[in-house]
Each structure stands twice: as structure tokens, then as C-alpha cells.
Design an enzyme around this catalytic site. Structure first.
Site, mmCIF file in Angstrom:
data_model
loop_
_atom_site.group_PDB
_atom_site.id
_atom_site.type_symbol
_atom_site.label_atom_id
_atom_site.label_comp_id
_atom_site.label_asym_id
_atom_site.label_seq_id
_atom_site.Cartn_x
_atom_site.Cartn_y
_atom_site.Cartn_z
ATOM 1 N N ARG A 1 -67.917 -12.355 74.572
ATOM 2 C CA ARG A 1 -66.557 -12.204 73.505
ATOM 3 C C ARG A 1 -65.928 -13.448 73.238
ATOM 4 O O ARG A 1 -65.700 -14.245 74.124
ATOM 5 C CB ARG A 1 -65.725 -11.198 73.907
ATOM 6 C CG ARG A 1 -64.623 -10.757 73.254
ATOM 7 C CD ARG A 1 -63.653 -9.938 73.905
ATOM 8 N NE ARG A 1 -62.288 -9.503 73.075
ATOM 9 C CZ ARG A 1 -61.272 -10.541 73.005
ATOM 10 N NH1 ARG A 1 -61.134 -11.553 73.696
ATOM 11 N NH2 ARG A 1 -60.410 -10.074 72.144
ATOM 12 N N LYS B 1 -59.858 -19.592 77.483
ATOM 13 C CA LYS B 1 -58.992 -19.098 78.661
ATOM 14 C C LYS B 1 -58.418 -20.308 79.423
ATOM 15 O O LYS B 1 -59.174 -21.381 79.530
ATOM 16 C CB LYS B 1 -59.888 -18.304 79.676
ATOM 17 C CG LYS B 1 -60.466 -17.107 78.907
ATOM 18 C CD LYS B 1 -59.220 -15.813 78.944
ATOM 19 C CE LYS B 1 -59.805 -14.578 77.983
ATOM 20 N NZ LYS B 1 -58.732 -13.551 78.107
#
Length: 294
Positions: free
Chosen positions: A274, A240
């Protein structure tokens, strides 16, 4: 089809914390030991692995690699949701999925398969192909039929915090208190789901979707307060930008920083990670389990 008595087992020692069990097509999955969810993008345009696994052969091979490295859940995504990604219809998603889900199920019957979609029709297709979990980044906001469809499948549902429309999903909003805002959202949405008979709900704080770097770091620090321990938490921070951009690095060059954050959220009770990089996350998970068993 797996029998109702079949339970996912682990050789790791149990964690002395409240457990969460989810029912995946009659297969009871105990999240006392946190699980790793490996990402399988069938997309040509995902930001860090686009085009690598968008045919059945390469997808099946990558699913095997993820499972071999320690993933217990494979999250299959037919559509990228990165900023400025190509928007697909449900029909296009289904076409892209083709036989991937059923092929994974046949080749790796022990694997749990999560389907990453915000379309009810794609969920129906996936259910018929054998998915075990529904992963909806929209919180039911981008398809009004989603919650009813989830209730019909009786599958576990991953509820993510996100802005209210597809067009604004990446618009960074200013929150007075991001934890308070998320808990208000989760309270409303989980009540809706529970009223429809959806009992197996997993909360995803929505890292990377419409939140500032500061708010996302606050979420990391205070993740234990999300959902008030009523529902298991999924954390998706892999590659991210809130991690790599402030450091001036690339999405593929932040493994060390990501694993430190994974350890931080595991210590606060996160139940599913995840990730793209399963082997590295498995080391972190094993270190966490060893630390609490000593």
C-alpha cells in the site's frame, strides 16, 4: 458489473510460492504476483498529501495516474487517521466520498477499489457504489456492526492490527514480543470473521499505529512469521514516521529507504504494497519478480 469468471491477469512470470486468491465481487484476483495498492486520500488533513485530491475531478485524475504507474488497487480514504486528525462521523465520510467511487468505476472499470473506513454504514454506502475490498484500520473494534456488515457484503476484508479504541490508536504500547502479540490478535479476529462466513481476509500488521520504531523494524525483519501463511499480507509503510524520523528526514524524502524495506517484505511473502509513490514501488516489484524468475 464484472462476471464471476473474470480474473485479474498479469504478464509477469508466476512466483513459485503458495498463492492466495481473493473474490472481489465475483472477480477472482490471484495474489501469486504481488499487487500494488495506490493511496487516494480524499482528505484535507492527511499528513503528506492532504487537500490535493479532495474533489471529484482531482481524485479521478489521481486515480488514473496511480493506475497508469502500475497500481491495480485504489485505496480510497475519506478520513485521515494520522495523529491529531479531525474525527469524522460516517455521515461526513459518505458526504466526502460523494460520487468518487462510482466515477472511478465508470472511468477505470479494470481497477479494484478498496474503501478505507472503520464505519459499517460507510461500507454499506461503498458497497452500493461498487467497492471491491474493505480496508478497516480498526479490526472491527471501533464499530461493533463492522464484522456483520463485512459478512453481508461478502467482500475481502483487510484486518489491521491496532489498539482497541480510536482515542488510543496511536498510543505506543510496550510489547514483550510484537510478532507474538500480533499473531494472537490475528488468530482471535480471523476466527471471529471465519465464523461469520468471511473467508477472504488480508492481514495488515499496522505500521504507524501505536508501535515503537524498534518494534516496527522487528516487524519488517520477521514479517514472514505473521499469520503463519494462512492469509495474504498487506504492508503499508509508505511515508511512515518510523522510517523518516530516525533519519532526520521528511516523509517525502525517504523513497530509497522505503523501497529497500519493500524489497525485504516482498522476499518474505508480502502480497500487497500500500503506497503513495506507485511508480517507485512498481520498479521495486519488477526487480523482485526478475530476481526470482532468473
Amino acid at each position: 458489473m464484472l462476471s464471476n469468471s473474470q480474473t485479474l491477469k498479469s504478464s509477469n512470470p508466476p512466483i513459485p510460492k503458495p498463492s492466495h486468491t481473493i473474490n472481489c465481487n465475483g472477480r477472482l484476483v490471484d495474489l501469486t504476483i504481488p499487487k500494488i495498492m495506490g493511496i487516494l486520500n480524499l482528505t484535507p488533513d492527511s499528513f503528506s498529501d492532504g487537500g490535493k485530491f479532495n474533489d471529484e475531478k482531482s481524485a479521478l485524475k489521481h486515480a488514473g495516474k496511480l493506475l497508469n504507474e502500475g497500481a491495480e488497487i485504489i485505496d480510497v480514504g475519506p478520513q485521515s487517521t494520522r495523529p491529531n486528525a479531525e474525527f469524522l462521523s460516517s455521515e461526513e465520510e459518505i458526504s466526502r466520498l460523494a460520487n468518487v467511487i462510482s466515477s472511478i468505476k465508470k472511468e477505470f472499470p479494470e481497477a479494484l477499489i478498496s474503501l478505507d473506513t472503520f464505519y459499517a454504514e460507510t461500507v454499506k454506502f461503498g458497497f452500493n457504489e461498487g467497492i471491491d475490498i474493505i480496508n478497516d484500520i480498526s479490526g472491527g473494534q471501533y464499530d461493533r456492526k463492522m464484522f456483520d456488515t463485512v459478512a453481508e457484503t461478502r467482500l475481502p476484508y483487510i484486518l489491521m492490527h491496532v489498539n482497541s479504541s480510536y482515542e488510543t490508536m496511536h498510543k505506543k504500547l510496550k510489547f514483550d514480543d510484537i510478532i507474538l502479540a500480533e499473531n494472537g490478535y490475528f488468530s482471535q479476529k480471523t476466527n471471529e470473521l471465519l465464523q461469520k462466513g468471511v473467508n477472504d481476509i488480508i492481514l495488515d500488521p499496522g505500521f504507524g499505529f501505536g508501535k515503537t520504531v524498534e518494534d516496527q523494524m522487528k516487524m519488517i525483519d520477521e514479517v514472514k512469521f505473521l499469520g503463519f501463511e494462512k492469509f495474504p499480507l498487506l504492508i503499508g509503510i509508505s511515508r511512515k514516521s518510523f522510517i523518516y524520523k530516525p533519519l532526520g528526514k521528511s516523509a517525502l524524502d525517504i523513497n530509497e529507504e522505503t523501497q529497500k524495506l519493500h524489497m525485504k517484505v516482498l522476499k518474505q511473502g508480502a502480497k500487497i504494497l500500500r503506497v503513495h509513490d506507485v511508480a517507485e514501488a512498481k520498479i521495486t516489484l519488477d526487480n523482485f519478480l526478475n530476481s526470482i524468475s532468473n
